[in-house]
Design a protein around this motif. Structure first.
Motif, PDB file in Angstrom:
ATOM      1  N   THR A  49       0.813  -1.213   0.000  1.00  0.00           N
ATOM      2  CA  THR A  49       0.000   0.000   0.000  1.00  0.00           C
ATOM      3  C   THR A  49       0.838   1.251   0.000  1.00  0.00           C
ATOM      4  OG1 THR A  49      -0.089  -0.057   2.417  1.00  0.00           O
ATOM      5  CG2 THR A  49      -1.872  -1.153   1.221  1.00  0.00           C
ATOM      6  N   SER A  50       2.150   1.124   0.177  1.00  0.00           N
ATOM      7  CA  SER A  50       3.036   2.292   0.173  1.00  0.00           C
ATOM      8  C   SER A  50       4.117   2.130  -0.877  1.00  0.00           C
ATOM      9  CB  SER A  50       3.675   2.494   1.546  1.00  0.00           C
ATOM     10  OG  SER A  50       4.444   1.358   1.897  1.00  0.00           O
ATOM     11  N   LEU A  51       3.754   1.541  -2.013  1.00  0.00           N
ATOM     12  CA  LEU A  51       4.719   1.257  -3.077  1.00  0.00           C
ATOM     13  C   LEU A  51       5.373   2.519  -3.592  1.00  0.00           C
ATOM     14  CD1 LEU A  51       6.034  -0.661  -5.094  1.00  0.00           C
ATOM     15  CD2 LEU A  51       4.014  -0.397  -6.556  1.00  0.00           C
ATOM     16  N   GLU A  52       4.585   3.558  -3.873  1.00  0.00           N
ATOM     17  CA  GLU A  52       5.154   4.764  -4.447  1.00  0.00           C
ATOM     18  C   GLU A  52       6.088   5.462  -3.464  1.00  0.00           C
ATOM     19  OE1 GLU A  52       5.041   5.731  -7.519  1.00  0.00           O
ATOM     20  OE2 GLU A  52       3.921   3.903  -7.891  1.00  0.00           O
ATOM     21  N   ALA A  53       5.697   5.491  -2.173  1.00  0.00           N
ATOM     22  CA  ALA A  53       6.562   6.113  -1.171  1.00  0.00           C
ATOM     23  C   ALA A  53       7.879   5.377  -1.070  1.00  0.00           C
ATOM     24  CB  ALA A  53       5.855   6.120   0.195  1.00  0.00           C
ATOM     25  N   THR A  54       7.832   4.054  -1.139  1.00  0.00           N
ATOM     26  CA  THR A  54       9.045   3.253  -1.065  1.00  0.00           C
ATOM     27  C   THR A  54       9.937   3.502  -2.272  1.00  0.00           C
ATOM     28  OG1 THR A  54       7.773   1.550   0.066  1.00  0.00           O
ATOM     29  CG2 THR A  54       9.935   0.914  -0.754  1.00  0.00           C
ATOM     30  N   ARG A  55       9.317   3.637  -3.445  1.00  0.00           N
ATOM     31  CA  ARG A  55      10.086   3.912  -4.658  1.00  0.00           C
ATOM     32  C   ARG A  55      10.796   5.257  -4.545  1.00  0.00           C
ATOM     33  NH1 ARG A  55       9.109   1.431  -9.325  1.00  0.00           N
ATOM     34  NH2 ARG A  55       9.076   3.329 -10.544  1.00  0.00           N
ATOM     35  N   ARG A  56      10.091   6.254  -3.968  1.00  0.00           N
ATOM     36  CA  ARG A  56      10.732   7.566  -3.793  1.00  0.00           C
ATOM     37  C   ARG A  56      11.889   7.478  -2.815  1.00  0.00           C
ATOM     38  NH1 ARG A  56       5.305   9.285  -3.910  1.00  0.00           N
ATOM     39  NH2 ARG A  56       5.224   9.398  -1.642  1.00  0.00           N
ATOM     40  N   ASN A  57      11.708   6.692  -1.744  1.00  0.00           N
ATOM     41  CA  ASN A  57      12.794   6.517  -0.786  1.00  0.00           C
ATOM     42  C   ASN A  57      14.010   5.898  -1.450  1.00  0.00           C
ATOM     43  OD1 ASN A  57      11.300   7.550   1.299  1.00  0.00           O
ATOM     44  ND2 ASN A  57      10.592   5.567   2.053  1.00  0.00           N
ATOM     45  N   PHE A  58      13.761   4.923  -2.310  1.00  0.00           N
ATOM     46  CA  PHE A  58      14.866   4.243  -2.989  1.00  0.00           C
ATOM     47  C   PHE A  58      15.629   5.212  -3.884  1.00  0.00           C
ATOM     48  CE2 PHE A  58      16.776   1.686  -6.367  1.00  0.00           C
ATOM     49  CZ  PHE A  58      17.414   0.711  -5.625  1.00  0.00           C
ATOM     50  N   ARG A 173      11.561 -10.180  -3.390  1.00  0.00           N
ATOM     51  CA  ARG A 173      11.080 -10.268  -2.006  1.00  0.00           C
ATOM     52  C   ARG A 173       9.725 -10.951  -1.916  1.00  0.00           C
ATOM     53  NH1 ARG A 173      13.167  -4.347  -0.110  1.00  0.00           N
ATOM     54  NH2 ARG A 173      15.218  -5.009   0.606  1.00  0.00           N
ATOM     55  N   ALA A 174       8.895 -10.730  -2.930  1.00  0.00           N
ATOM     56  CA  ALA A 174       7.564 -11.352  -2.921  1.00  0.00           C
ATOM     57  C   ALA A 174       7.626 -12.817  -3.307  1.00  0.00           C
ATOM     58  CB  ALA A 174       6.643 -10.605  -3.884  1.00  0.00           C
ATOM     59  N   SER A 175       8.844 -13.330  -3.517  1.00  0.00           N
ATOM     60  CA  SER A 175       9.010 -14.736  -3.917  1.00  0.00           C
ATOM     61  C   SER A 175       9.797 -15.535  -2.883  1.00  0.00           C
ATOM     62  CB  SER A 175       9.739 -14.803  -5.269  1.00  0.00           C
ATOM     63  OG  SER A 175       9.093 -14.017  -6.241  1.00  0.00           O
ATOM     64  N   ARG A 176      10.182 -14.901  -1.792  1.00  0.00           N
ATOM     65  CA  ARG A 176      11.012 -15.564  -0.793  1.00  0.00           C
ATOM     66  C   ARG A 176      10.191 -16.518   0.071  1.00  0.00           C
ATOM     67  NH1 ARG A 176      14.554 -10.169   0.929  1.00  0.00           N
ATOM     68  NH2 ARG A 176      15.510  -9.895  -1.128  1.00  0.00           N
ATOM     69  N   PRO A 177      10.828 -17.564   0.562  1.00  0.00           N
ATOM     70  CA  PRO A 177      10.123 -18.551   1.388  1.00  0.00           C
ATOM     71  C   PRO A 177       9.372 -17.901   2.549  1.00  0.00           C
ATOM     72  CG  PRO A 177      12.302 -19.339   0.823  1.00  0.00           C
ATOM     73  CD  PRO A 177      12.247 -17.911   0.367  1.00  0.00           C
ATOM     74  N   GLY A 178       8.112 -18.221   2.655  1.00  0.00           N
ATOM     75  CA  GLY A 178       7.290 -17.677   3.726  1.00  0.00           C
ATOM     76  C   GLY A 178       6.730 -16.303   3.426  1.00  0.00           C
ATOM     77  N   LYS A 179       7.166 -15.677   2.333  1.00  0.00           N
ATOM     78  CA  LYS A 179       6.704 -14.337   1.994  1.00  0.00           C
ATOM     79  C   LYS A 179       6.144 -14.293   0.565  1.00  0.00           C
ATOM     80  CE  LYS A 179       9.995 -12.031   5.059  1.00  0.00           C
ATOM     81  NZ  LYS A 179      11.058 -10.996   5.152  1.00  0.00           N
ATOM     82  N   GLU A 180       5.828 -15.450   0.020  1.00  0.00           N
ATOM     83  CA  GLU A 180       5.320 -15.507  -1.348  1.00  0.00           C
ATOM     84  C   GLU A 180       4.011 -14.722  -1.463  1.00  0.00           C
ATOM     85  OE1 GLU A 180       6.110 -18.112   0.513  1.00  0.00           O
ATOM     86  OE2 GLU A 180       7.408 -19.519  -0.577  1.00  0.00           O
ATOM     87  N   ASN A 181       3.983 -13.816  -2.439  1.00  0.00           N
ATOM     88  CA  ASN A 181       2.801 -12.977  -2.604  1.00  0.00           C
ATOM     89  C   ASN A 181       2.617 -12.668  -4.093  1.00  0.00           C
ATOM     90  OD1 ASN A 181       1.033 -10.647  -2.783  1.00  0.00           O
ATOM     91  ND2 ASN A 181       1.343 -10.350  -0.593  1.00  0.00           N
ATOM     92  N   ARG A 182       1.708 -13.364  -4.718  1.00  0.00           N
ATOM     93  CA  ARG A 182       1.484 -13.211  -6.162  1.00  0.00           C
ATOM     94  C   ARG A 182       1.028 -11.795  -6.511  1.00  0.00           C
ATOM     95  NH1 ARG A 182       0.231 -15.720 -10.973  1.00  0.00           N
ATOM     96  NH2 ARG A 182      -1.536 -14.809 -12.114  1.00  0.00           N
ATOM     97  N   GLU A 183       0.194 -11.212  -5.668  1.00  0.00           N
ATOM     98  CA  GLU A 183      -0.302  -9.858  -5.933  1.00  0.00           C
ATOM     99  C   GLU A 183       0.853  -8.860  -5.998  1.00  0.00           C
ATOM    100  OE1 GLU A 183      -3.245  -6.470  -3.937  1.00  0.00           O
ATOM    101  OE2 GLU A 183      -3.307  -8.550  -3.230  1.00  0.00           O
ATOM    102  N   ASP A 184       1.779  -8.964  -5.053  1.00  0.00           N
ATOM    103  CA  ASP A 184       2.931  -8.065  -5.055  1.00  0.00           C
ATOM    104  C   ASP A 184       3.860  -8.360  -6.236  1.00  0.00           C
ATOM    105  OD1 ASP A 184       2.070  -6.674  -2.889  1.00  0.00           O
ATOM    106  OD2 ASP A 184       3.469  -7.573  -1.456  1.00  0.00           O
ATOM    107  N   GLN A 185       4.006  -9.620  -6.575  1.00  0.00           N
ATOM    108  CA  GLN A 185       4.827  -9.976  -7.731  1.00  0.00           C
ATOM    109  C   GLN A 185       4.304  -9.273  -8.983  1.00  0.00           C
ATOM    110  OE1 GLN A 185       4.385 -14.261  -7.684  1.00  0.00           O
ATOM    111  NE2 GLN A 185       6.479 -14.555  -6.974  1.00  0.00           N
ATOM    112  N   LEU A 186       2.994  -9.362  -9.210  1.00  0.00           N
ATOM    113  CA  LEU A 186       2.394  -8.763 -10.392  1.00  0.00           C
ATOM    114  C   LEU A 186       2.428  -7.239 -10.332  1.00  0.00           C
ATOM    115  CD1 LEU A 186      -0.697 -11.132 -10.835  1.00  0.00           C
ATOM    116  CD2 LEU A 186       1.427 -11.111 -12.176  1.00  0.00           C
ATOM    117  N   ARG A 187       2.298  -6.686  -9.133  1.00  0.00           N
ATOM    118  CA  ARG A 187       2.342  -5.235  -8.964  1.00  0.00           C
ATOM    119  C   ARG A 187       3.718  -4.691  -9.377  1.00  0.00           C
ATOM    120  NH1 ARG A 187      -0.740  -2.133  -5.577  1.00  0.00           N
ATOM    121  NH2 ARG A 187      -1.414  -3.992  -4.433  1.00  0.00           N
ATOM    122  N   TYR A 188       4.766  -5.353  -8.901  1.00  0.00           N
ATOM    123  CA  TYR A 188       6.122  -4.913  -9.247  1.00  0.00           C
ATOM    124  C   TYR A 188       6.456  -5.208 -10.712  1.00  0.00           C
ATOM    125  CZ  TYR A 188       7.469  -3.659  -4.490  1.00  0.00           C
ATOM    126  OH  TYR A 188       7.572  -3.049  -3.265  1.00  0.00           O
TER     127      TYR A 188
END
Length: 209
Positions: A49-58, A173-188
């Protein structure tokens, strides 16, 4: 001691960030360690939910990295300048076509990651995202960036290139063991498409003598 270019140093630091879960390189200086630690800490608290803020931080951290590496190396003896790159319409087109192929080809980075995500191939995604940062972001985007004739746009191209790395990190990160998240994978993955397309727009800014 031969002087390392700022671009080479930045690439190494970003590579460390991409392989943080399966370490690539241990930082060798306090400044470098602080930069990497800052990047990892801010990214750890990022959410979908804070993807854009994180991108700006990066991007802000990328600027800090450029500043820090300039401080590290400014006192070292100047190395011989790199040989000028030949810039012709054909050479520039070939460089950007190589990037365009990664966006549109069925064997490109985008299509490959899309297929891996659809198949739930998390282990392969972890490896492929790290490999992609090396051969795509550093090699292909880096080559095209050197052909830009506008100095200001060259600086912006660095941030665009770093954004591509950020997208790959997000998929990783969305593919790491225990943190798999298809929604985040597709978002990125969608962000990756946009960032590559944005970089491709730089081709039309090249001025030929």
């Amino acid at each position: 001691m031969p002087r390392l270019s700022t671009a080479t140093t930045i690439a190494a630091l970003i590579c460390c960030c991409l392989g943080s879960v399966r370490a690539f390189v241990a930082p060798t200086s306090p400044v470098t360690a602080a930069i990497i630690k800052s990047t990892q800490t801010s990214s750890h608290h990022a959410t979908s939910t804070s993807l854009e803020a994180t991108r700006r931080n990066f991007i802000d951290q990328s600027i800090a990295t450029i500043t820090a590496t300039s401080i590290i190396f400014q006192a070292q003896p100047a190395a011989a300048k790199e040989a000028p790159i030949e810039i012709t319409p054909q050479i520039v087109q070939e460089a950007f076509d190589a990037i365009r192929n990664e966006l549109t080809s069925s064997s490109g980075v985008v299509a490959t990651l899309s297929n891996l995500i659809d198949n739930g191939s998390f282990e392969e995604i972890l490896q492929y995202t790290k490999e992609s940062d090396a051969y795509f972001r550093r090699a292909k985007l880096g080559k095209a960036r050197k052909m830009l004739t506008d100095k200001d746009l060259k600086g912006e191209a660095v941030l665009m290139s770093n954004a591509v790395t950020f997208d790959l990190i997000g998929i990783n990160r969305a593919s790491r063991p225990g943190k798999e998240n298809r929604e985040d994978q597709l978002r990125y993955l969608e962000e990756l498409k946009k960032d590559i397309a944005k970089f491709l727009e730089l081709e039309k800014t090249v001025v030929f003598d």
